[in-house]
Design an enzyme around this catalytic site. Structure first.
Site, PDB file in Angstrom:
ATOM      1  N   THR A 132      64.269  23.859  42.249  1.00 49.80           N
ATOM      2  CA  THR A 132      63.184  24.776  41.922  1.00 49.80           C
ATOM      3  C   THR A 132      62.615  24.497  40.535  1.00 49.80           C
ATOM      4  O   THR A 132      63.320  23.968  39.661  1.00 49.80           O
ATOM      5  CB  THR A 132      63.720  26.222  41.971  1.00 49.80           C
ATOM      6  OG1 THR A 132      62.776  27.089  41.358  1.00 49.80           O
ATOM      7  CG2 THR A 132      65.044  26.373  41.213  1.00 49.80           C
ATOM      8  N   ASP A 133      61.369  24.918  40.324  1.00 54.34           N
ATOM      9  CA  ASP A 133      60.775  24.790  38.979  1.00 54.34           C
ATOM     10  C   ASP A 133      61.396  25.788  37.996  1.00 54.34           C
ATOM     11  O   ASP A 133      61.210  25.662  36.783  1.00 54.34           O
ATOM     12  CB  ASP A 133      59.252  24.980  39.043  1.00 54.34           C
ATOM     13  CG  ASP A 133      58.816  26.356  39.541  1.00 54.34           C
ATOM     14  OD1 ASP A 133      59.672  27.158  39.972  1.00 54.34           O
ATOM     15  OD2 ASP A 133      57.594  26.630  39.503  1.00 54.34           O
ATOM     16  N   GLU A 134      62.159  26.770  38.532  1.00 61.43           N
ATOM     17  CA  GLU A 134      62.688  27.822  37.653  1.00 61.43           C
ATOM     18  C   GLU A 134      63.725  27.286  36.661  1.00 61.43           C
ATOM     19  O   GLU A 134      64.021  27.930  35.661  1.00 61.43           O
ATOM     20  CB  GLU A 134      63.250  28.984  38.493  1.00 61.43           C
ATOM     21  CG  GLU A 134      62.190  29.523  39.442  1.00 61.43           C
ATOM     22  CD  GLU A 134      62.525  30.837  40.131  1.00 61.43           C
ATOM     23  OE1 GLU A 134      63.346  31.596  39.614  1.00 61.43           O
ATOM     24  OE2 GLU A 134      61.934  31.084  41.198  1.00 61.43           O
ATOM     25  N   LYS A 161      71.020  26.859  39.882  1.00 62.03           N
ATOM     26  CA  LYS A 161      70.287  25.696  40.410  1.00 62.03           C
ATOM     27  C   LYS A 161      70.291  24.570  39.377  1.00 62.03           C
ATOM     28  O   LYS A 161      70.428  23.390  39.718  1.00 62.03           O
ATOM     29  CB  LYS A 161      68.844  26.080  40.780  1.00 62.03           C
ATOM     30  CG  LYS A 161      68.702  26.969  42.001  1.00 62.03           C
ATOM     31  CD  LYS A 161      69.191  26.326  43.302  1.00 62.03           C
ATOM     32  CE  LYS A 161      68.292  25.214  43.796  1.00 62.03           C
ATOM     33  NZ  LYS A 161      68.738  24.725  45.143  1.00 62.03           N
TER      34      LYS A 161
HETATM   35  P1  NAD Z   1      66.515  30.889  51.965  1.00 67.88           P
HETATM   36  O1  NAD Z   1      67.309  31.896  51.207  1.00 67.88           O
HETATM   37  O2  NAD Z   1      65.412  31.338  52.838  1.00 67.88           O
HETATM   38  O3  NAD Z   1      67.494  30.021  52.880  1.00 67.88           O
HETATM   39  C1  NAD Z   1      68.733  29.551  52.426  1.00 67.88           C
HETATM   40  C2  NAD Z   1      69.517  29.041  53.625  1.00 67.88           C
HETATM   41  O4  NAD Z   1      70.774  28.553  53.146  1.00 67.88           O
HETATM   42  C3  NAD Z   1      69.829  30.131  54.666  1.00 67.88           C
HETATM   43  O5  NAD Z   1      69.614  29.655  55.964  1.00 67.88           O
HETATM   44  C4  NAD Z   1      71.300  30.444  54.433  1.00 67.88           C
HETATM   45  O6  NAD Z   1      71.964  30.872  55.604  1.00 67.88           O
HETATM   46  C5  NAD Z   1      71.814  29.092  53.943  1.00 67.88           C
HETATM   47  N1  NAD Z   1      73.007  29.237  53.109  1.00 67.88           N
HETATM   48  C6  NAD Z   1      73.184  30.086  52.058  1.00 67.88           C
HETATM   49  N2  NAD Z   1      74.421  29.955  51.561  1.00 67.88           N
HETATM   50  C7  NAD Z   1      75.040  28.999  52.297  1.00 67.88           C
HETATM   51  C8  NAD Z   1      76.334  28.417  52.268  1.00 67.88           C
HETATM   52  N3  NAD Z   1      77.239  28.804  51.370  1.00 67.88           N
HETATM   53  N4  NAD Z   1      76.609  27.439  53.148  1.00 67.88           N
HETATM   54  C9  NAD Z   1      75.703  27.038  54.066  1.00 67.88           C
HETATM   55  N5  NAD Z   1      74.473  27.575  54.168  1.00 67.88           N
HETATM   56  C10 NAD Z   1      74.146  28.534  53.280  1.00 67.88           C
HETATM   57  O7  NAD Z   1      66.021  29.860  50.856  1.00 67.88           O
HETATM   58  P2  NAD Z   1      64.659  29.027  50.781  1.00 67.88           P
HETATM   59  O8  NAD Z   1      63.635  29.847  50.120  1.00 67.88           O
HETATM   60  O9  NAD Z   1      64.383  28.402  52.090  1.00 67.88           O
HETATM   61  O10 NAD Z   1      65.095  27.887  49.746  1.00 67.88           O
HETATM   62  C11 NAD Z   1      65.686  26.678  50.195  1.00 67.88           C
HETATM   63  C12 NAD Z   1      65.957  25.796  49.007  1.00 67.88           C
HETATM   64  O11 NAD Z   1      64.755  25.520  48.316  1.00 67.88           O
HETATM   65  C13 NAD Z   1      66.902  26.430  47.979  1.00 67.88           C
HETATM   66  O12 NAD Z   1      67.759  25.430  47.499  1.00 67.88           O
HETATM   67  C14 NAD Z   1      65.969  26.943  46.900  1.00 67.88           C
HETATM   68  O13 NAD Z   1      66.617  26.956  45.646  1.00 67.88           O
HETATM   69  C15 NAD Z   1      64.860  25.904  46.952  1.00 67.88           C
HETATM   70  N6  NAD Z   1      63.534  26.375  46.531  1.00 67.88           N
HETATM   71  C16 NAD Z   1      62.999  27.519  47.058  1.00 67.88           C
HETATM   72  C17 NAD Z   1      61.714  27.910  46.672  1.00 67.88           C
HETATM   73  C18 NAD Z   1      61.051  29.140  47.255  1.00 67.88           C
HETATM   74  O14 NAD Z   1      59.958  29.510  46.831  1.00 67.88           O
HETATM   75  N7  NAD Z   1      61.629  29.795  48.254  1.00 67.88           N
HETATM   76  C19 NAD Z   1      60.995  27.149  45.754  1.00 67.88           C
HETATM   77  C20 NAD Z   1      61.589  25.984  45.233  1.00 67.88           C
HETATM   78  C21 NAD Z   1      62.848  25.605  45.647  1.00 67.88           C
HETATM   79  P1  TYD Z   2      59.922  36.385  44.112  1.00 68.95           P
HETATM   80  O1  TYD Z   2      59.160  36.291  45.375  1.00 68.95           O
HETATM   81  O2  TYD Z   2      61.223  37.109  44.082  1.00 68.95           O
HETATM   82  O3  TYD Z   2      60.082  34.895  43.560  1.00 68.95           O
HETATM   83  P2  TYD Z   2      60.595  34.369  42.092  1.00 68.95           P
HETATM   84  O4  TYD Z   2      61.183  35.478  41.356  1.00 68.95           O
HETATM   85  O5  TYD Z   2      61.585  33.342  42.470  1.00 68.95           O
HETATM   86  O6  TYD Z   2      59.372  33.807  41.438  1.00 68.95           O
HETATM   87  O7  TYD Z   2      58.988  37.076  43.031  1.00 68.95           O
HETATM   88  C1  TYD Z   2      57.699  36.558  42.713  1.00 68.95           C
HETATM   89  C2  TYD Z   2      57.141  37.373  41.599  1.00 68.95           C
HETATM   90  O8  TYD Z   2      56.879  38.714  42.090  1.00 68.95           O
HETATM   91  C3  TYD Z   2      58.079  37.562  40.415  1.00 68.95           C
HETATM   92  O9  TYD Z   2      57.328  37.558  39.217  1.00 68.95           O
HETATM   93  C4  TYD Z   2      58.711  38.920  40.640  1.00 68.95           C
HETATM   94  C5  TYD Z   2      57.606  39.696  41.349  1.00 68.95           C
HETATM   95  N1  TYD Z   2      58.055  40.735  42.315  1.00 68.95           N
HETATM   96  C6  TYD Z   2      57.525  42.024  42.252  1.00 68.95           C
HETATM   97  O10 TYD Z   2      56.672  42.328  41.390  1.00 68.95           O
HETATM   98  N2  TYD Z   2      57.959  42.939  43.157  1.00 68.95           N
HETATM   99  C7  TYD Z   2      58.880  42.644  44.111  1.00 68.95           C
HETATM  100  O11 TYD Z   2      59.261  43.570  44.907  1.00 68.95           O
HETATM  101  C8  TYD Z   2      59.403  41.325  44.181  1.00 68.95           C
HETATM  102  C9  TYD Z   2      60.423  40.948  45.212  1.00 68.95           C
HETATM  103  C10 TYD Z   2      58.950  40.394  43.261  1.00 68.95           C
END
Ligand code: NAD
Ligand code: TYD
Length: 349
Positions: A132-134, A161
């Site tokens: 992630t960019d975080e 991460k």
């Molecule tokens: P998500 O929470 O929707 O899915 C995570 C998946 O991992 C789920 O299916 C869960 O069952 C599985 N999982 C969790 N713990 C586990 C374990 N101990 N063993 C096996 N499986 C396990 O997450 P996402 O949003 O799809 O993110 C996927 C990846 O991309 C993550 O690594 C996250 O850090 C990264 N990422 C997410 C975002 C975003 O905006 N969602 C952005 C950048 C990077």
């Molecule tokens: P989120 O979707 O949790 O992603 P991330 O924190 O990883 O960026 O949140 C996106 C933005 O929205 C973040 O600045 C937090 C804000 N947010 C709210 O204002 N209300 C909410 O209920 C949630 C879940 C997030």
């Protein structure tokens, strides 16, 4: 050599799109989805490919080293795309250890399983870590995250991460494992669990429930449509250079409050509500602890070196997303029943 790719976290939001893309686009690859099916994992996300002859599912927790070894052996895994993680910042604030267990310990387990299975030929197999960019921290004075921006994680989620990214790079340096890391901005789209901002608001607008905006809603995120992220992962997997990092982003920055207003406006139209109805649901609530102000990714490297760029405009992607949630009530009902209600009560009340 034909590929047998282990995709971890394939039942989650982004993973399900990656699995579907790989299963459909590469019928000669064997795609093994390994997922523990936590609250965020949902096999309903994979209906389109569940019967495909090149798709396999293994319910395994990446904290379980022995089970991981068995999966590598059973499927003769040649490459890994690692997405499994605890992914929600708010949950990391209330339970940081869960994030250490899966994101750090689990990733090291997976690296060890790969190292053992590929001993003597580590340069012939790819371990692709999705991050992630975080990890870069919070931007306050303009500018963008580039691949060389120093890590400065600010939440337990981003710290876990960042640690996992460091371990992947350490295995590349120490054991000469072939690795690649990509760091992506916020994703949105179908299959997104409704604890994150966009799907939570869509669900609440649909049900005329309050829209909780943290603080003043001034925080900025860069949003990318999930299928564009999956395409980027495909590009990096096939063309990325070993040892490199690629930033992936949408060049699409939005303040939270503006996104919430956009969702209200679009959903009023789609649901045939009087204009302004849904905006009345906006409720400013207590800010998230240590809330990062702004994330913004410079994705020039992947564009210039590998030719990837986002295909969808945000307006188009948001329409597709809202329409998907409105058409998939059953999916929403399933994921918001039971444990979701407990989480919601605990976090928002
Ligand atoms: P998500 O929470 O929707 O899915 C995570 C998946 O991992 C789920 O299916 C869960 O069952 C599985 N999982 C969790 N713990 C586990 C374990 N101990 N063993 C096996 N499986 C396990 O997450 P996402 O949003 O799809 O993110 C996927 C990846 O991309 C993550 O690594 C996250 O850090 C990264 N990422 C997410 C975002 C975003 O905006 N969602 C952005 C950048 C990077
Ligand atoms: P989120 O979707 O949790 O992603 P991330 O924190 O990883 O960026 O949140 C996106 C933005 O929205 C973040 O600045 C937090 C804000 N947010 C709210 O204002 N209300 C909410 O209920 C949630 C879940 C997030």
């Amino acid at each position: 050599m034909s590929k047998s790719i282990l995709i971890t976290g394939g039942a989650g939001f982004i993973g399900s799109h990656v699995v579907q893309l790989f299963v459909e686009k590469y019928p000669s690859y064997k795609i093994v989805n390994l997922d523990a099916l936590t609250y965020a994992g949902n096999l309903e996300n994979l209906k389109a490919v569940e019967n495909a002859s090149n798709y396999y599912f293994e319910k395994v927790d990446i904290q379980d080293a022995l089970e991981l070894e068995k999966v590598f052996e059973k499927h003769a895994i040649t490459d890994v795309i690692h997405l499994a993680a605890e992914s929600h910042v708010d949950r990391s604030i209330s339970d940081p250890l869960a994030f250490v267990k899966t994101n750090v310990f689990g990733t090291v387990n997976l690296l060890n399983a790969a190292k053992k299975a590929w001993e003597g030929e580590l340069d012939q197999h790819l371990f692709y870590h999705v991050s992630t960019d975080e990890v870069y921290g919070s931007l306050h004075d303009g500018g963008y995250f580039v691949e060389t921006t120093p890590y400065d994680p600010q939440s337990p989620y981003s710290a876990s991460k960042a640690a996992s990214d460091h371990f992947v790079r350490a295995y590349a340096n120490t054991y000469k494992m072939k690795t690649v890391v990509s760091n992506c901005s916020n994703n949105y789209g179908p299959n997104h669990f409704p604890e994150k901002l966009i799907p939570l608001c869509i669900n609440n607008i649909k049900n005329m429930k309050p829209l909780p905006v943290y603080g003043k809603g001034e925080n900025v995120r860069d949003w990318l449509f999930v299928k564009d992220h999956a395409r980027a992962i495909d590009t990096v997997f096939h063309q990325g250079k070993s040892g490199e990092t690629y930033n992936i982003g949408g060049f699409n920055e939005w303040k939270n409050i503006d996104i919430v207003r956009l969702l209200c406006k679009k959903m009023d139209e789609k649901l045939g509500r009087e204009e302004g109805t849904s905006e009345k649901l906006i409720t400013f609530v207590k800010d998230r602890a240590g809330h990062d102000l702004r994330y913004a990714i410079d994705s020039s490297k992947i564009k210039n070196e590998l030719g990837w760029e986002p295909s969808l405009q945000f307006d188009e992607g948001i329409d597709i997303t809202i329409d998907w949630y409105l058409a998939n009530e059953e999916w929403l009902d399933h994921v918001t029943s039971g444990a979701y209600q407990d989480y919601y009560q605990q976090h928002y009340h």
